[in-house]
Design a protein around this motif. Structure first.
Motif, short mmCIF file in Angstrom:
data_model
loop_
_atom_site.label_atom_id
_atom_site.label_comp_id
_atom_site.label_asym_id
_atom_site.label_seq_id
_atom_site.Cartn_x
_atom_site.Cartn_y
_atom_site.Cartn_z
N SER A 76 114.46 79.62 60.05
CA SER A 76 113.78 80.91 60.03
C SER A 76 114.22 81.73 58.82
CB SER A 76 114.09 81.69 61.32
OG SER A 76 115.40 82.26 61.26
N ASP A 77 113.45 82.78 58.54
CA ASP A 77 113.80 83.66 57.43
C ASP A 77 114.55 84.91 57.91
OD1 ASP A 77 111.78 84.99 58.70
OD2 ASP A 77 110.46 85.14 56.95
N LEU A 78 115.05 84.89 59.14
CA LEU A 78 115.81 86.01 59.68
C LEU A 78 117.24 86.01 59.14
CD1 LEU A 78 114.77 85.91 63.44
CD2 LEU A 78 113.72 87.22 61.59
N ASP A 79 117.91 87.16 59.26
CA ASP A 79 119.34 87.22 59.00
C ASP A 79 120.06 86.78 60.29
OD1 ASP A 79 118.93 88.20 56.45
OD2 ASP A 79 119.02 90.29 57.07
N TRP A 80 120.21 85.49 60.43
CA TRP A 80 120.71 84.93 61.68
C TRP A 80 122.20 84.66 61.63
CZ3 TRP A 80 122.99 80.26 60.81
CH2 TRP A 80 122.54 79.52 59.70
N VAL A 81 122.80 84.61 62.79
CA VAL A 81 124.16 84.11 62.98
C VAL A 81 124.14 83.25 64.23
CG1 VAL A 81 126.61 84.66 63.29
CG2 VAL A 81 125.14 86.25 62.03
N ILE A 82 124.65 82.03 64.14
CA ILE A 82 124.81 81.16 65.29
C ILE A 82 126.28 81.17 65.69
CG2 ILE A 82 124.73 78.77 66.13
CD1 ILE A 82 122.32 78.36 64.24
N VAL A 83 126.56 81.51 66.93
CA VAL A 83 127.94 81.59 67.42
C VAL A 83 128.17 80.43 68.38
CG1 VAL A 83 129.62 82.94 68.73
CG2 VAL A 83 128.05 84.08 67.13
N ARG A 84 129.19 79.62 68.07
CA ARG A 84 129.53 78.46 68.89
C ARG A 84 130.86 78.68 69.59
NH1 ARG A 84 128.38 73.48 64.62
NH2 ARG A 84 126.09 73.41 64.82
N PRO A 85 130.85 79.12 70.84
CA PRO A 85 132.11 79.30 71.57
C PRO A 85 132.64 77.99 72.12
CG PRO A 85 130.29 79.93 72.96
CD PRO A 85 129.70 79.59 71.62
N SER A 86 133.93 78.00 72.39
CA SER A 86 134.54 76.91 73.15
C SER A 86 134.13 77.07 74.60
CB SER A 86 136.07 76.99 73.01
OG SER A 86 136.55 78.20 73.57
N GLY A 87 134.77 76.31 75.50
CA GLY A 87 134.50 76.48 76.92
C GLY A 87 134.77 77.91 77.35
N LEU A 88 134.02 78.39 78.32
CA LEU A 88 134.10 79.79 78.73
C LEU A 88 134.60 79.92 80.17
CD1 LEU A 88 130.70 80.91 77.14
CD2 LEU A 88 133.00 81.37 76.27
N SER A 89 135.25 81.05 80.44
CA SER A 89 135.79 81.30 81.77
C SER A 89 135.65 82.78 82.12
CB SER A 89 137.26 80.88 81.85
OG SER A 89 138.08 81.86 81.21
N ASN A 90 135.88 83.09 83.38
CA ASN A 90 135.82 84.48 83.84
C ASN A 90 137.15 85.20 83.74
OD1 ASN A 90 133.15 85.22 84.52
ND2 ASN A 90 133.24 83.94 86.35
N ALA A 91 138.07 84.71 82.94
CA ALA A 91 139.35 85.37 82.75
C ALA A 91 139.14 86.75 82.12
CB ALA A 91 140.26 84.51 81.88
N ALA A 92 140.14 87.60 82.25
CA ALA A 92 140.07 88.94 81.68
C ALA A 92 140.00 88.88 80.16
CB ALA A 92 141.29 89.75 82.11
N ALA A 93 139.35 89.86 79.59
CA ALA A 93 139.23 89.94 78.13
C ALA A 93 140.60 90.10 77.49
CB ALA A 93 138.35 91.13 77.74
#
Length: 228
Positions: free
Chosen positions: A165-182
């Protein structure tokens, strides 16, 4: 800024809404079931379905940036452990459907129609070729990609569409995710070396997505890893 968050009821999406509001942004939360989103100041709640291309442009109209948190039902990276339970994760990753490969192109079309120039897409570290990872993690990621090939294929098609695409894009690839506190203590950046199987709180992933949407000019048109 005025931020549209698509997939606002998922594990990450809920936290992105919270974080964006905490930082003082105006938020449009988009979901198929908007009634489950609690009201808040500076929050507009809209119904939208990424499989319905014609509806998406209307719900993101007037925003500065779109953050997409859509994904399989587990809202996790393929093959990683999160709090929703291993059976849910396996089901989502073995049969992910086409929410990414069909939904993301519809979001891209909506951005073009609505005149939104910036898009941040949540993907997953499972799509990394492993060059920036340790030798052990490269080996494990190779097995992960073979086991969860359907989920990888669906996300790969979505990433490909964004990059073209011609958008100003960013793709963010996180590791595994959990419900732990920030913690707000994580590693993020293009080609950042992270531990792909070490869980990252949804809230930390959300903070990274908001950063990608509102700050970090060097991330534009880049793939960003986020994790520990």
């Amino acid at each position: 800024m005025k931020i549209a968050i698509i997939g606002a009821t998922g594990g990450t999406g809920r936290k992105v809404v919270e974080r964006a509001l905490e930082l003082g942004h105006e938020v449009i939360a988009v979901a198929r079931r908007p009634e489950v989103i609690p009201p808040a100041e500076r929050l507009i709640i809209r119904q939208g379905d990424v499989f319905d291309a014609s509806s998406m442009a209307a719900v993101i109209a007037g925003t500065d940036v779109v953050i997409s948190c859509i994904g399989p039902a587990s809202n996790s990276s393929p093959g990683t452990v999160v709090s929703k339970g291993i059976l849910n994760i396996l089901a989502a990753n073995f049969s992910p459907g086409t929410v990414m490969s069909e939904g993301i192109p519809n979001i891209l079309k909506a951005c073009q129609r609505a005149g939104v120039k910036r898009l941040v897409m949540q993907s997953g570290i499972g799509l990394s070729d492993g060059k920036e990872l340790s030798a052990g993690n490269r080996w494990a990621m190779g097995i992960n990609r073979r086991i969860f090939s359907k989920a990888i294929k669906d996300k790969a098609a979505a990433e490909y569409a964004v990059q073209r695409s011609d958008l100003d894009w960013v793709i963010v690839r996180p590791s595994g995710l959990s419900n732990a506190a920030a913690t707000l203590s994580y590693t993020a950046g293009p080609s950042a070396r992270i531990a792909p199987f070490r869980p990252l709180p949804f809230a930390d992933c959300a903070d990274c997505l908001v950063r990608a949407a509102t700050d970090e000019p060097t991330w534009v048109r880049k793939i960003v890893n986020v994790g520990r």
